[in-house]
Design a protein around this motif. Structure first.
Motif, PDB file in Angstrom:
ATOM      1  N   LEU A  47       0.819  -1.218   0.000  1.00 29.55           N
ATOM      2  CA  LEU A  47       0.000   0.000   0.000  1.00 29.55           C
ATOM      3  C   LEU A  47       0.853   1.269   0.000  1.00 29.55           C
ATOM      4  O   LEU A  47       0.315   2.377  -0.025  1.00 29.55           O
ATOM      5  N   LYS A  48       2.176   1.071   0.044  1.00 24.72           N
ATOM      6  CA  LYS A  48       3.116   2.200   0.053  1.00 24.72           C
ATOM      7  C   LYS A  48       2.852   3.157   1.215  1.00 24.72           C
ATOM      8  O   LYS A  48       2.873   4.371   1.081  1.00 24.72           O
ATOM      9  N   ILE A  49       2.590   2.553   2.352  1.00 22.30           N
ATOM     10  CA  ILE A  49       2.357   3.317   3.578  1.00 22.30           C
ATOM     11  C   ILE A  49       3.719   3.596   4.206  1.00 22.30           C
ATOM     12  O   ILE A  49       4.590   2.739   4.229  1.00 22.30           O
ATOM     13  N   ARG A  50       3.895   4.797   4.691  1.00 24.45           N
ATOM     14  CA  ARG A  50       5.149   5.214   5.308  1.00 24.45           C
ATOM     15  C   ARG A  50       4.890   5.745   6.710  1.00 24.45           C
ATOM     16  O   ARG A  50       3.790   6.176   7.026  1.00 24.45           O
ATOM     17  N   LYS A  51       5.923   5.754   7.520  1.00 25.10           N
ATOM     18  CA  LYS A  51       5.827   6.382   8.837  1.00 25.10           C
ATOM     19  C   LYS A  51       6.273   7.831   8.693  1.00 25.10           C
ATOM     20  O   LYS A  51       7.256   8.124   8.019  1.00 25.10           O
ATOM     21  N   VAL A  52       5.516   8.710   9.326  1.00 25.41           N
ATOM     22  CA  VAL A  52       5.859  10.135   9.317  1.00 25.41           C
ATOM     23  C   VAL A  52       5.864  10.638  10.758  1.00 25.41           C
ATOM     24  O   VAL A  52       5.114  10.156  11.590  1.00 25.41           O
ATOM     25  N   PRO A  53       6.737  11.611  11.033  1.00 26.39           N
ATOM     26  CA  PRO A  53       6.774  12.151  12.392  1.00 26.39           C
ATOM     27  C   PRO A  53       5.557  13.032  12.672  1.00 26.39           C
ATOM     28  O   PRO A  53       5.051  13.712  11.779  1.00 26.39           O
ATOM     29  N   THR A  54       5.103  13.007  13.913  1.00 23.99           N
ATOM     30  CA  THR A  54       4.004  13.876  14.329  1.00 23.99           C
ATOM     31  C   THR A  54       4.587  15.043  15.117  1.00 23.99           C
ATOM     32  O   THR A  54       5.761  15.023  15.488  1.00 23.99           O
ATOM     33  N   SER A  55       3.778  16.022  15.384  1.00 27.69           N
ATOM     34  CA  SER A  55       4.250  17.206  16.110  1.00 27.69           C
ATOM     35  C   SER A  55       4.669  16.873  17.543  1.00 27.69           C
ATOM     36  O   SER A  55       5.458  17.591  18.142  1.00 27.69           O
ATOM     37  N   ASP A  56       4.160  15.761  18.081  1.00 28.41           N
ATOM     38  CA  ASP A  56       4.535  15.390  19.452  1.00 28.41           C
ATOM     39  C   ASP A  56       5.692  14.383  19.512  1.00 28.41           C
ATOM     40  O   ASP A  56       5.941  13.764  20.545  1.00 28.41           O
ATOM     41  N   GLY A  57       6.396  14.227  18.391  1.00 34.82           N
ATOM     42  CA  GLY A  57       7.587  13.395  18.380  1.00 34.82           C
ATOM     43  C   GLY A  57       7.384  11.928  18.085  1.00 34.82           C
ATOM     44  O   GLY A  57       8.339  11.166  18.032  1.00 34.82           O
ATOM     45  N   LYS A  58       6.168  11.493  17.893  1.00 37.94           N
ATOM     46  CA  LYS A  58       5.895  10.088  17.568  1.00 37.94           C
ATOM     47  C   LYS A  58       5.999   9.902  16.056  1.00 37.94           C
ATOM     48  O   LYS A  58       6.020  10.853  15.301  1.00 37.94           O
ATOM     49  N   SER A  59       6.032   8.652  15.616  1.00 38.38           N
ATOM     50  CA  SER A  59       5.960   8.331  14.192  1.00 38.38           C
ATOM     51  C   SER A  59       4.701   7.513  13.974  1.00 38.38           C
ATOM     52  O   SER A  59       4.445   6.551  14.715  1.00 38.38           O
ATOM     53  N   VAL A  60       3.911   7.891  12.970  1.00 40.08           N
ATOM     54  CA  VAL A  60       2.667   7.185  12.672  1.00 40.08           C
ATOM     55  C   VAL A  60       2.614   6.837  11.193  1.00 40.08           C
ATOM     56  O   VAL A  60       3.274   7.478  10.371  1.00 40.08           O
ATOM     57  N   TYR A  61       1.805   5.826  10.874  1.00 33.70           N
ATOM     58  CA  TYR A  61       1.647   5.418   9.489  1.00 33.70           C
ATOM     59  C   TYR A  61       0.753   6.390   8.737  1.00 33.70           C
ATOM     60  O   TYR A  61      -0.220   6.910   9.270  1.00 33.70           O
ATOM     61  N   CYS A  62       1.116   6.613   7.467  1.00 32.29           N
ATOM     62  CA  CYS A  62       0.378   7.564   6.631  1.00 32.29           C
ATOM     63  C   CYS A  62       0.658   7.242   5.165  1.00 32.29           C
ATOM     64  O   CYS A  62       1.698   6.694   4.829  1.00 32.29           O
ATOM     65  N   THR A  63      -0.263   7.585   4.280  1.00 33.93           N
ATOM     66  CA  THR A  63      -0.005   7.523   2.844  1.00 33.93           C
ATOM     67  C   THR A  63      -0.037   8.940   2.311  1.00 33.93           C
ATOM     68  O   THR A  63      -0.777   9.784   2.817  1.00 33.93           O
TER      69      THR A  63
END
Length: 149
Positions: A47-63
Motif C-alpha cells: 500500500l506504500k504506507i510510510r511512517k511520518v513524524p508527528t508534532s509530538d515526536g511520535k511516528s505514525v503510518y500515513c499515505t
C-alpha cells in the motif's frame, strides 16, 4: 479478502494514529481479520504506507494519497527549497542539492523515517541514500519525487 483488508488498513490509519505494525495487527484482529505481523508488513509495503513524524515526536503510518500531515508538508518544503535533482540507480537514490544544503536534506530524509533505507551519506552538494535493494530505492525515489512536486 486481501482487498478488503487493504481497504480496512487505509481506513484505520485515516481514523487514528497507528504507531506500530503490532498496533495495526491488533486493531485488524479486533475488526475480525485473522492476520499476522508478517501479513501486515507486506500489506504496508504493497500500500506504500510510510511512517511520518508527528508534532509530538511520535511516528505514525500515513499515505501521501491521504491528507498530507503538516509535518510532511514542512519536510516537502525543505526538499523543494534545497534539492536540485534526484536520480535513481540500482539501490541508490542520489539527490543533488544547493551548495552546502546537503545536511539539511539528509536531516529531512531521517525525519521522514522511510523504511528500506540502510544509510545516508552526504557531501557538499550531494546526498546518497543507500537502500536495501532496488525496489526500496525505487519506492524511496518515488516518495521523494512526489514531495518535490
Amino acid at each position: 479478502m486481501k482487498g478488503s483488508r487493504h481497504a480496512q488498513i487505509l481506513a484505520i490509519i485515516d481514523e487514528q494514529q497507528v504507531e506500530t505494525q503490532e498496533m495495526l495487527t491488533n486493531i485488524l484482529r479486533k475488526r475480525g481479520y485473522s492476520v499476522t505481523q508478517a501479513t501486515v508488513s507486506r500489506d504496508i509495503r504493497e500500500l506504500k504506507i510510510r511512517k511520518v513524524p508527528t508534532s509530538d515526536g511520535k511516528s505514525v503510518y500515513c499515505t501521501l494519497e491521504n491528507e498530507t500531515p503538516p509535518q510532511v508538508a514542512k519536510l516537502a518544503d525543505t526538499f523543494r527549497m534545497f534539492a536540485v535533482t534526484i536520480s535513481l540507480t540500482g539501490n541508490l537514490v542520489v539527490i543533488k542539492t544547493v551548495t552546502d544544503a546537503s545536511h539539511l536534506v539528509e536531516k529531512t530524509i531521517i525525519d521522514l523515517d522511510l523504511s528500506g533505507i540502510l544509510g545516508i551519506t552526504v557531501g557538499c552538494s550531494t546526498v546518497a541514500i543507500i537502500t536495501a535493494d532496488a525496489q526500496s530505492a525505487k519506492e524511496t525515489y518515488k516518495y521523494i519525487e512526489k514531495m518535490l512536486k
